[in-house]
Design an enzyme around this catalytic site. Sequence first.
Site, PDB file in Angstrom:
ATOM      1  N   ASN A   8       0.865  -1.179   0.000  1.00  0.00           N
ATOM      2  CA  ASN A   8       0.000   0.000   0.000  1.00  0.00           C
ATOM      3  C   ASN A   8       0.902   1.229   0.000  1.00  0.00           C
ATOM      4  O   ASN A   8       1.502   1.562   1.017  1.00  0.00           O
ATOM      5  CB  ASN A   8      -0.904  -0.028   1.246  1.00  0.00           C
ATOM      6  CG  ASN A   8      -1.763   1.211   1.377  1.00  0.00           C
ATOM      7  OD1 ASN A   8      -1.792   2.061   0.481  1.00  0.00           O
ATOM      8  ND2 ASN A   8      -2.461   1.330   2.496  1.00  0.00           N
ATOM      9  N   TRP A   9       0.978   1.876  -1.160  1.00  0.00           N
ATOM     10  CA  TRP A   9       1.910   3.009  -1.293  1.00  0.00           C
ATOM     11  C   TRP A   9       1.341   4.289  -0.675  1.00  0.00           C
ATOM     12  O   TRP A   9       2.033   5.298  -0.601  1.00  0.00           O
ATOM     13  CB  TRP A   9       2.258   3.232  -2.763  1.00  0.00           C
ATOM     14  CG  TRP A   9       3.066   2.119  -3.379  1.00  0.00           C
ATOM     15  CD1 TRP A   9       3.461   0.956  -2.770  1.00  0.00           C
ATOM     16  CD2 TRP A   9       3.580   2.060  -4.713  1.00  0.00           C
ATOM     17  NE1 TRP A   9       4.190   0.188  -3.651  1.00  0.00           N
ATOM     18  CE2 TRP A   9       4.275   0.837  -4.849  1.00  0.00           C
ATOM     19  CE3 TRP A   9       3.508   2.924  -5.815  1.00  0.00           C
ATOM     20  CZ2 TRP A   9       4.896   0.466  -6.041  1.00  0.00           C
ATOM     21  CZ3 TRP A   9       4.129   2.547  -7.009  1.00  0.00           C
ATOM     22  CH2 TRP A   9       4.816   1.340  -7.112  1.00  0.00           C
ATOM     23  N   GLU A  95      -6.769   4.488   7.961  1.00  0.00           N
ATOM     24  CA  GLU A  95      -6.523   5.906   7.646  1.00  0.00           C
ATOM     25  C   GLU A  95      -7.738   6.541   6.977  1.00  0.00           C
ATOM     26  O   GLU A  95      -7.973   7.742   7.111  1.00  0.00           O
ATOM     27  CB  GLU A  95      -5.254   6.026   6.778  1.00  0.00           C
ATOM     28  CG  GLU A  95      -4.012   5.784   7.623  1.00  0.00           C
ATOM     29  CD  GLU A  95      -2.806   5.269   6.854  1.00  0.00           C
ATOM     30  OE1 GLU A  95      -2.780   5.343   5.615  1.00  0.00           O
ATOM     31  OE2 GLU A  95      -1.864   4.781   7.536  1.00  0.00           O
ATOM     32  N   SER A 211       3.827  -2.182  10.297  1.00  0.00           N
ATOM     33  CA  SER A 211       5.283  -2.262  10.486  1.00  0.00           C
ATOM     34  C   SER A 211       5.852  -3.634  10.125  1.00  0.00           C
ATOM     35  O   SER A 211       6.811  -4.101  10.755  1.00  0.00           O
ATOM     36  CB  SER A 211       5.666  -1.860  11.914  1.00  0.00           C
ATOM     37  OG  SER A 211       5.279  -0.513  12.158  1.00  0.00           O
ATOM     38  N   GLY A 233       5.113   1.269   4.687  1.00  0.00           N
ATOM     39  CA  GLY A 233       6.438   1.865   4.499  1.00  0.00           C
ATOM     40  C   GLY A 233       7.442   0.992   3.753  1.00  0.00           C
ATOM     41  O   GLY A 233       8.130   1.471   2.843  1.00  0.00           O
TER      42      GLY A 233
HETATM   43  P1  13P Z   1       3.199   0.292   7.685  1.00  0.00           P
HETATM   44  O1  13P Z   1       3.731  -0.980   7.064  1.00  0.00           O
HETATM   45  O2  13P Z   1       3.923   1.516   7.201  1.00  0.00           O
HETATM   46  O3  13P Z   1       3.097   0.189   9.161  1.00  0.00           O
HETATM   47  O4  13P Z   1       1.696   0.467   7.132  1.00  0.00           O
HETATM   48  C1  13P Z   1       0.820  -0.602   7.168  1.00  0.00           C
HETATM   49  C2  13P Z   1      -0.391  -0.238   6.397  1.00  0.00           C
HETATM   50  O5  13P Z   1      -1.134   0.649   6.789  1.00  0.00           O
HETATM   51  C3  13P Z   1      -0.668  -0.960   5.158  1.00  0.00           C
HETATM   52  O6  13P Z   1      -1.941  -0.715   4.687  1.00  0.00           O
END
Ligand code: 13P
Length: 251
Positions: A8-9, A95, A211, A233
């Site tokens: 997921n960019w 989000e 993460s 990320g």
């Molecule tokens: P991170 O891997 O940056 O914690 O984000 C996870 C995410 O929200 C994937 O949709």
Amino acid sequence: MKNIVAGNWKSNKLLHEAMELMNEVKSGLSDTLSTEVIIAPPAPYLSVMTGQAGETLQVASQQCSATGSGAFTGEFTSAMLASCNINWVIIGHSERRQGYGETNDAVRDKLYAALDSGLHVLLCCGESLEVRESGAHFDWVQNQLSHALEGLSNEAMDGVVVAYEPIWAIGTGKTASSQQAQEMHAFIRTWLTNRFDQATAQACRILYGGSCKPSNADELFAQPDVNGGLIGGASLKAADFLAIVAAAEKH
Ligand code: 13P
């Protein structure tokens, strides 16, 4: 059942950077992968990237609208995505729930719209730190899933992948331990068994997100109910993302 690794960019990368990243990922994937690999770039690039992603890399939208076509400025429908040969959509990311007011009802409407258009859905769920600390995380996730999947048939579940993303682990560097992930994934699978049936629950991929990175992917994917990951990320660096795909290939 094939594992899935999806990147997921979010709102990152300009077009030329996104194309470069996609090409790096694409050239690092073997033709004989048994993992499904998906990238979810920002919406303006979806069409051009789908045309160039090739056979081994699939492209997802990070969301879609709950409505059909009409006077809905700024929205894009799942049917529009399908008409651009986009086969996947992420629905219910925390989000979007937190920052854009996406309610459980909106998540359900989007899921139905997407499945009606023939898209596959990556359905996100997950609790905040506050909810986890209060001990209500299983109830929270169950409530999110029962709302999103309300009235859905067993057959329609073929198009749904669940992604468990504890909010406290997203972008924080604080990964859920493999035990915490397995515990919640097993809970989700049991819930799916009761809500649908055993075959449907066993066939449903449940991804972990939050993460996830090369150093912890192997241990997470080794858990019996973790069928891959939704990566934020670490999906923005081809080498890291490919290392996570390699970890999924081992399990
Ligand atoms: P991170 O891997 O940056 O914690 O984000 C996870 C995410 O929200 C994937 O949709």
